[in-house]
Design an enzyme around this catalytic site. Structure first.
Site, PDB file in Angstrom:
ATOM      1  N   SER A   1       0.814  -1.214   0.000  1.00  0.00           N
ATOM      2  CA  SER A   1       0.000   0.000   0.000  1.00  0.00           C
ATOM      3  C   SER A   1       0.843   1.258   0.000  1.00  0.00           C
ATOM      4  O   SER A   1       0.308   2.361  -0.121  1.00  0.00           O
ATOM      5  CB  SER A   1      -0.924   0.005   1.225  1.00  0.00           C
ATOM      6  OG  SER A   1      -0.175  -0.183   2.408  1.00  0.00           O
TER       7      SER A   1
ATOM      8  N   HIS B   1      -2.044  -3.321  -5.428  1.00  0.00           N
ATOM      9  CA  HIS B   1      -2.609  -2.895  -4.149  1.00  0.00           C
ATOM     10  C   HIS B   1      -4.098  -3.187  -4.104  1.00  0.00           C
ATOM     11  O   HIS B   1      -4.910  -2.439  -4.648  1.00  0.00           O
ATOM     12  CB  HIS B   1      -2.338  -1.398  -3.928  1.00  0.00           C
ATOM     13  CG  HIS B   1      -2.876  -0.878  -2.634  1.00  0.00           C
ATOM     14  ND1 HIS B   1      -3.167   0.460  -2.424  1.00  0.00           N
ATOM     15  CD2 HIS B   1      -3.188  -1.512  -1.467  1.00  0.00           C
ATOM     16  CE1 HIS B   1      -3.624   0.609  -1.198  1.00  0.00           C
ATOM     17  NE2 HIS B   1      -3.658  -0.564  -0.605  1.00  0.00           N
TER      18      HIS B   1
ATOM     19  N   GLU C   1      -5.023  -0.883  -7.347  1.00  0.00           N
ATOM     20  CA  GLU C   1      -3.958  -0.070  -7.918  1.00  0.00           C
ATOM     21  C   GLU C   1      -2.878  -1.004  -8.461  1.00  0.00           C
ATOM     22  O   GLU C   1      -2.331  -1.824  -7.713  1.00  0.00           O
ATOM     23  CB  GLU C   1      -3.358   0.869  -6.872  1.00  0.00           C
ATOM     24  CG  GLU C   1      -4.302   1.964  -6.427  1.00  0.00           C
ATOM     25  CD  GLU C   1      -3.709   2.856  -5.346  1.00  0.00           C
ATOM     26  OE1 GLU C   1      -3.961   4.068  -5.365  1.00  0.00           O
ATOM     27  OE2 GLU C   1      -2.995   2.333  -4.456  1.00  0.00           O
TER      28      GLU C   1
ATOM     29  N   ASN D   1      -3.797   6.176  -0.904  1.00  0.00           N
ATOM     30  CA  ASN D   1      -3.238   6.454   0.415  1.00  0.00           C
ATOM     31  C   ASN D   1      -2.567   7.821   0.508  1.00  0.00           C
ATOM     32  O   ASN D   1      -2.491   8.407   1.586  1.00  0.00           O
ATOM     33  CB  ASN D   1      -2.254   5.353   0.815  1.00  0.00           C
ATOM     34  CG  ASN D   1      -2.981   4.119   1.302  1.00  0.00           C
ATOM     35  OD1 ASN D   1      -4.075   4.219   1.852  1.00  0.00           O
ATOM     36  ND2 ASN D   1      -2.398   2.959   1.102  1.00  0.00           N
TER      37      ASN D   1
END
Length: 281
Positions: free
Chosen positions: A118, A139, A151, A189
């Site tokens: 992540s 991800h 992702e 994130n």
């Protein structure tokens, strides 16, 4: 039937394994402790039974068919004949590098290796693999069986064919993939973690109560879940680790994790997984 290996049997590893098996892959989950595999298998079986009841399996599949495609092993030799390998161990660069080195001992020139990270550098992780062109970041979001976004992260050496393979695989798994060029925190994130961090700062400053901060974002910004509720769902240790990585990589103060997060991690109040975080469960 295509063969895959998932290294790690935590929440993410089990979720990814289930998705692969549901898409007709033969899956071997590599674990450190085989003694715990029975409870992990039972968890996967419960998922399959629920999907069978809701008619969410492929037409020709039963729950039994699905879980029979999944096995557990404590031997990295399982990687030998796998077309696709994904590591889903803890978000710690040293741990992941060690796992990738072990995978490399048994992989072949045809193995596509994904790292489920992540926030960590795919380029760094690929540096210990003999064919870095065949390493890509993937991800998945928690819970992997439900969340749609994936992702797909391109490291410095990731080949287009590797990127295409994983992008198409994510679509086959029923996900909505986006391609991201490697950068600390990627997309979600990088945007999400400062919001969670700021919510903790607001709580520390006494600006509003825990419940009111979450209510404000649910009702005022139309978020399905408040930032502190979300932190508990993600895991406060994961939130802290991502923020710490972002701060170390960028040097930007907005990513410096709240000391409250650190204290809660030290107290093992990690959210839903320990039944206590900002809320009690």
């Amino acid at each position: 039937m295509l063969k895959s290996v998932v290294v790690g049997a935590g929440t993410m590893g089990l979720g990814i394994s289930y998705l692969l098996a549901k898409n007709n892959w033969q899956v071997t989950i590599v674990v450190r402790d085989l003694a715990k595999s029975a409870e992990k298998y039972a968890f996967l079986e419960r998922l399959a039974r629920k999907d069978e009841k809701r008619k969410k399996l492929n037409d020709a599949d039963t729950a039994t068919d699905l879980v029979e495609r999944i096995s557990f092993s404590d031997d990295y030799k399982s990687v030998n004949d796998a077309r696709f390998v994904i590591e889903a161990v803890s978000e710690n660069i040293s741990v992941k590098l060690d796992v990738i080195k072990k995978i490399s001992l048994h992989s072949t020139k045809n193995t596509i290796l994904a790292t489920n990270t992540s926030s960590l550098s795919v380029t760094h992780l690929a540096s210990v693999y003999p064919i870095p062109e065949q390493v890509v970041g993937v991800h998945f979001f928690n819970p992997a069986t439900i969340m749609q976004l994936v992702e797909v992260i391109k490291g410095f050496n990731t080949s287009q064919s590797t990127l295409d393979f994983v992008f198409n695989l994510a679509k086959d798994l029923g996900k909505l993939p986006i391609v991201v060029d490697e950068y600390p925190g990627f997309v979600v994130n990088r945007l999400l973690m400062p919001m969670i961090n700021e919510a903790v700062h607001l709580l520390d400053c006494g600006v509003a109560t825990l419940e009111d901060i979450d209510t404000a974002m649910r009702q005022g910004a139309n978020h399905p879940i408040g930032p502190l509720e979300l932190a508990d769902l993600i895991g406060l240790d994961v939130v802290y680790a991502i923020l710490d990585t972002l701060y170390a990589e960028t040097g930007e103060h907005r990513y410096k994790p709240s000391y409250t997060l650190k204290k809660m991690c030290l107290a093992n109040k990690l959210g839903r997984k320990t039944n206590q975080g900002f809320y009690n469960y």
